[in-house]
Motif scaffolding. Structure first.
Motif, mmCIF file in Angstrom:
data_model
loop_
_atom_site.group_PDB
_atom_site.id
_atom_site.type_symbol
_atom_site.label_atom_id
_atom_site.label_comp_id
_atom_site.label_asym_id
_atom_site.label_seq_id
_atom_site.Cartn_x
_atom_site.Cartn_y
_atom_site.Cartn_z
ATOM 1 N N GLN A 1 6.368 -14.933 8.105
ATOM 2 C CA GLN A 1 5.040 -14.348 8.244
ATOM 3 C C GLN A 1 4.780 -13.779 9.632
ATOM 4 O OE1 GLN A 1 2.150 -17.152 6.803
ATOM 5 N NE2 GLN A 1 3.241 -17.493 4.896
ATOM 6 N N VAL A 2 5.681 -14.053 10.577
ATOM 7 C CA VAL A 2 5.592 -13.424 11.891
ATOM 8 C C VAL A 2 6.990 -13.030 12.317
ATOM 9 C CG1 VAL A 2 3.559 -14.750 12.604
ATOM 10 C CG2 VAL A 2 5.836 -15.602 13.162
ATOM 11 N N ILE A 3 7.068 -12.114 13.277
ATOM 12 C CA ILE A 3 8.363 -11.697 13.792
ATOM 13 C C ILE A 3 8.961 -12.833 14.610
ATOM 14 C CG2 ILE A 3 9.504 -10.044 15.327
ATOM 15 C CD1 ILE A 3 7.339 -8.044 14.544
ATOM 16 N N PRO A 4 10.218 -13.182 14.393
ATOM 17 C CA PRO A 4 10.836 -14.279 15.161
ATOM 18 C C PRO A 4 10.762 -14.013 16.665
ATOM 19 C CG PRO A 4 12.232 -13.636 13.323
ATOM 20 C CD PRO A 4 11.143 -12.602 13.412
ATOM 21 N N TYR A 5 10.687 -15.077 17.431
ATOM 22 C CA TYR A 5 10.598 -14.951 18.873
ATOM 23 C C TYR A 5 11.353 -16.092 19.528
ATOM 24 C CZ TYR A 5 7.038 -18.567 18.239
ATOM 25 O OH TYR A 5 6.385 -19.715 17.890
ATOM 26 N N GLN A 6 11.699 -15.897 20.790
ATOM 27 C CA GLN A 6 12.382 -16.935 21.552
ATOM 28 C C GLN A 6 11.336 -17.865 22.143
ATOM 29 O OE1 GLN A 6 15.768 -17.483 21.872
ATOM 30 N NE2 GLN A 6 15.078 -19.399 22.785
ATOM 31 N N SER A 7 11.352 -19.088 21.691
ATOM 32 C CA SER A 7 10.362 -20.051 22.161
ATOM 33 C C SER A 7 10.630 -20.430 23.615
ATOM 34 C CB SER A 7 10.395 -21.309 21.283
ATOM 35 O OG SER A 7 9.420 -22.225 21.697
ATOM 36 N N THR B 1 6.930 -17.789 -0.761
ATOM 37 C CA THR B 1 7.724 -16.627 -1.187
ATOM 38 C C THR B 1 6.927 -15.329 -1.147
ATOM 39 O OG1 THR B 1 7.132 -17.118 -3.496
ATOM 40 C CG2 THR B 1 9.237 -18.011 -2.674
ATOM 41 N N PHE B 2 5.672 -15.392 -0.746
ATOM 42 C CA PHE B 2 4.789 -14.225 -0.761
ATOM 43 C C PHE B 2 5.410 -12.999 -0.076
ATOM 44 C CE2 PHE B 2 1.327 -11.552 0.691
ATOM 45 C CZ PHE B 2 0.404 -11.573 -0.346
ATOM 46 N N PRO B 3 5.928 -13.111 1.169
ATOM 47 C CA PRO B 3 6.501 -11.914 1.809
ATOM 48 C C PRO B 3 7.684 -11.341 1.039
ATOM 49 C CG PRO B 3 6.138 -13.666 3.425
ATOM 50 C CD PRO B 3 5.976 -14.282 2.065
ATOM 51 N N ASP C 1 16.293 -28.772 -5.098
ATOM 52 C CA ASP C 1 17.540 -28.437 -4.406
ATOM 53 C C ASP C 1 17.945 -27.000 -4.708
ATOM 54 O OD1 ASP C 1 17.641 -30.943 -3.320
ATOM 55 O OD2 ASP C 1 19.082 -31.756 -4.776
ATOM 56 N N GLU C 2 17.860 -26.626 -6.000
ATOM 57 C CA GLU C 2 18.233 -25.271 -6.368
ATOM 58 C C GLU C 2 17.258 -24.265 -5.759
ATOM 59 O OE1 GLU C 2 19.088 -22.580 -10.365
ATOM 60 O OE2 GLU C 2 17.350 -23.913 -10.287
ATOM 61 N N GLY C 3 15.952 -24.539 -5.886
ATOM 62 C CA GLY C 3 14.957 -23.621 -5.345
ATOM 63 C C GLY C 3 15.086 -23.456 -3.844
ATOM 64 N N ASN C 4 15.331 -24.555 -3.128
ATOM 65 C CA ASN C 4 15.474 -24.476 -1.671
ATOM 66 C C ASN C 4 16.730 -23.700 -1.275
ATOM 67 O OD1 ASN C 4 13.124 -25.938 -1.267
ATOM 68 N ND2 ASN C 4 14.188 -27.903 -1.137
ATOM 69 N N ARG C 5 17.799 -23.841 -2.057
ATOM 70 C CA ARG C 5 19.029 -23.101 -1.761
ATOM 71 C C ARG C 5 18.809 -21.599 -1.947
ATOM 72 N NH1 ARG C 5 22.378 -20.937 -4.988
ATOM 73 N NH2 ARG C 5 21.666 -22.132 -6.807
ATOM 74 N N ILE C 6 18.160 -21.227 -3.059
ATOM 75 C CA ILE C 6 17.884 -19.807 -3.309
ATOM 76 C C ILE C 6 16.942 -19.270 -2.235
ATOM 77 C CG2 ILE C 6 16.856 -18.166 -4.924
ATOM 78 C CD1 ILE C 6 17.706 -20.071 -7.183
ATOM 79 N N TYR C 7 15.940 -20.064 -1.885
ATOM 80 C CA TYR C 7 14.988 -19.634 -0.864
ATOM 81 C C TYR C 7 15.696 -19.390 0.468
ATOM 82 C CZ TYR C 7 11.175 -19.689 2.490
ATOM 83 O OH TYR C 7 10.319 -19.355 3.509
ATOM 84 N N ALA C 8 16.595 -20.285 0.851
ATOM 85 C CA ALA C 8 17.319 -20.130 2.117
ATOM 86 C C ALA C 8 18.136 -18.840 2.125
ATOM 87 C CB ALA C 8 18.208 -21.337 2.369
ATOM 88 N N ASP C 9 18.794 -18.539 1.011
ATOM 89 C CA ASP C 9 19.583 -17.304 0.927
ATOM 90 C C ASP C 9 18.691 -16.072 1.017
ATOM 91 O OD1 ASP C 9 21.873 -18.816 0.673
ATOM 92 O OD2 ASP C 9 21.982 -18.638 -1.520
ATOM 93 N N ALA D 1 17.307 -15.565 4.601
ATOM 94 C CA ALA D 1 18.266 -14.960 5.519
ATOM 95 C C ALA D 1 18.379 -13.456 5.275
ATOM 96 C CB ALA D 1 19.629 -15.641 5.352
ATOM 97 N N GLU D 2 18.391 -13.056 4.014
ATOM 98 C CA GLU D 2 18.471 -11.637 3.678
ATOM 99 C C GLU D 2 17.211 -10.904 4.132
ATOM 100 O OE1 GLU D 2 18.848 -8.787 -0.310
ATOM 101 O OE2 GLU D 2 19.218 -10.949 -0.458
ATOM 102 N N PHE D 3 16.062 -11.523 3.908
ATOM 103 C CA PHE D 3 14.787 -10.920 4.309
ATOM 104 C C PHE D 3 14.763 -10.715 5.822
ATOM 105 C CE2 PHE D 3 10.431 -10.848 5.667
ATOM 106 C CZ PHE D 3 9.712 -10.276 4.636
ATOM 107 N N ALA D 4 15.120 -11.749 6.571
ATOM 108 C CA ALA D 4 15.086 -11.663 8.030
ATOM 109 C C ALA D 4 16.016 -10.578 8.538
ATOM 110 C CB ALA D 4 15.447 -13.011 8.635
ATOM 111 N N SER D 5 17.198 -10.479 7.936
ATOM 112 C CA SER D 5 18.172 -9.479 8.355
ATOM 113 C C SER D 5 17.684 -8.064 8.067
ATOM 114 C CB SER D 5 19.501 -9.724 7.643
ATOM 115 O OG SER D 5 20.429 -8.716 7.930
ATOM 116 N N GLU D 6 17.030 -7.884 6.935
ATOM 117 C CA GLU D 6 16.639 -6.539 6.519
ATOM 118 C C GLU D 6 15.326 -6.079 7.128
ATOM 119 O OE1 GLU D 6 15.936 -3.953 2.405
ATOM 120 O OE2 GLU D 6 16.812 -5.963 2.336
#
Length: 499
Positions: free
Chosen positions: A60-66, A453-455, A476-484, A487-492
């Protein structure tokens, strides 16, 4: 006379609260000694969250260096040491509803150690739920309304050894009863000092992330309150409360000259690099007032952030704001179904107006964020997807999706209680990823799954929606799919923007 401010806070990179800095300056100007216990950088072994990081983790926000911050250790030990070293005559706690119980845990720890010091609570929660606040034995006095006058008058009475039970704006426990004094008149904000006591806070607290970068930043009040009537916000109720108690108008605007004094003080004394304008609706100005503000700010030379409503945006506004340093802007969308938004949320802007306004912002090259809420009373999954589909029509750089917290003092609190979705004495938690209302239209788990999952629903093509739906489940399955997917969302969508 010594006053210790207690600021129960869980966000590691939130802004310095201007209300405390203002009150501290007022007290110090009256010769009162002031200190603070700010829990921001302490270890809090409670079920609390670092809200800014949660927003980053949920895309929901752009990643930043804490910023690397050294923990100050156990929060309870730190608070007790501060109290024993400073020896205050009064502990003045300010909190939101979501941090109230954290603050109570500090005060309770003191009394468990047989340390008894007079306490007062102020803030919007104290104003709208004094009957609930005063149930807690840790609170002796509750400030209802604005605190600039009532806190100072209390301190003067204590310093002189006088009875303080009849001071306006205060509810006071006395001999087994609660004395409920009338509200104080609305403060003339033009008379408030502009050299707020920022020195009360550690210097590292001036740093805050914005658009993936870290800035020295302070918030500056331009408006107090809001002229609009959103049902999830307590500003409309503040307007009603003040007028109903003959306390004057709650919604006020600070003159550009006063705003300039404050910004120049921050810039010259604290080296701030960025201004965070503290206003529910920044463009709640007349054309004359707006042009006066722009003329004033043209000499400041600092980038700034503000938030406003879509229906306040015009070409004239955007052109002038960009000329004087607008860096980013935020808008409340809140819901995508016009009928639901109008009847339940009491927002009367159309989708077309929003789409057109955000197009103007995009045309001027200003990155913007849109805020959304789900989990309203009687909201359904289909209505949530109205909000998702509306967001898909914007070119927003980022969007937030909060779960409704029906705070005291809002119309939606009253509606939720009346419908039996929450008990009247509920205290909303600090974590807005947690659904608290019991409704048949949507379960808590479904609301929380849609929130995280809104974004993804907004940004990914609709062919991916079945996959995203599986990621809603916190299994477990939902969290695994969410993690994948995350990562794709952040990259794109996020990496290039953080450069």
């Amino acid at each position: 006379m010594k006053v210790l401010f207690l600021y129960p806070n869980i966000r590691k990179e939130s802004l310095v609260p201007p209300s405390i800095a203002l009150l501290s300056r007022i007290l110090k100007n009256a010769g009162i000694e002031v200190d603070i216990f700010d829990s921001t950088d302490y270890e809090i072994e409670l079920d609390q969250v670092d809200a800014d990081r949660v927003k980053s983790d949920n895309l929901q926000v752009i990643p930043y260096q804490s910023i690397d911050r050294i923990s100050k250790g156990d929060v309870f030990s730190g608070f007790e040491k501060k109290v024993l070293d400073f020896k205050p005559d009064l502990i003045a706690m300010t909190s939101t509803e979501s941090t109230f119980l954290l603050g109570i845990s500090f005060l309770r720890e003191l009394r468990n150690r047989n340390i008894h010091i007079l306490t007062i609570l102020g803030g919007v929660f104290a104003t709208f739920a004094p009957w609930l606040v005063m149930r807690y034995p840790e609170i002796d006095i509750c400030a209802v309304g604005e605190g600039e006058h009532s806190l100072l008058n209390l301190c003067k009475a204590l310093e002189r050894g006088e009875d303080y039970s009849s001071i306006s704006g205060l509810w006071v426990k006395r001999g087994g009863e609660i004395i409920k004094n009338p509200m104080s008149p609305a403060v003339d904000i033009e008379e408030n000092p502009t050299n707020l006591d920022i020195s009360l806070f550690d210097d590292i607290r001036l740093y805050r992330p914005m658009a993936g970068s870290m800035y020295r930043m302070l918030s500056v009040e331009t408006h107090r309150g809001c002229p609009f009537t959103c049902a999830f916000c307590n500003s409309p109720s503040q307007n009603t409360l003040f007028s109903g108690n003959h306390a004057g108008k709650f919604f006020r605007k600070k003159s550009p000259a006063k705003v300039k004094e404050e910004i120049e003080f921050y810039r010259d004394e604290y080296g701030i690099e960025y201004v965070f304008f503290w206003a529910d609706t920044f463009l709640a100005y007349s054309k004359r007032e707006f042009d006066e503000f722009c003329e004033m700010y043209s000499d400041i030379g600092l980038p700034f952030w503000c938030q406003t409503r879509a229906e306040t945006i015009t070409e004239h506004h955007m052109k002038k704001l960009v000329e004087i340093g607008l860096h980013r802007i935020s808008f409340g969308v809140e819901h995508g179904n016009e009928k639901f938004r109008r009847e339940v949320i009491l927002r009367y802007c159309t989708n077309e107006v929003m789409i057109d306004a955000f197009a103007i912002v995009s045309d001027h090259g200003v990155p913007f964020n849109v805020n959304n809420i789900i989990g309203y009373p009687d909201e359904t999954r289909e209505l949530v997807f109205d909000t998702i589909n509306l967001n898909r029509q914007f070119n927003a750089e980022s969007m937030s999706c909060s779960i409704l917290m029906p705070f005291h003092g809002t119309n939606l609190y009253t509606l939720s209680v009346d419908k039996g979705y929450i008990p009247p004495d509920v205290i909303c938690p600090s974590n807005n990823d947690e659904a608290i209302m019991n409704m048949s239209s949507m379960s808590k788990d479904e609301i929380m799954g849609l929130s995280r999952t809104f974004p993804m629903y907004v940004k990914f093509p609709k062919t991916r929606w079945p996959e995203i739906a599986r990621a809603e489940a916190r299994t477990d399955e939902g969290n695994r799919i969410y993690a994948d997917l995350r990562a794709e969302f952040a990259s794109e969508f996020l990496v290039e923007k953080t450069g």
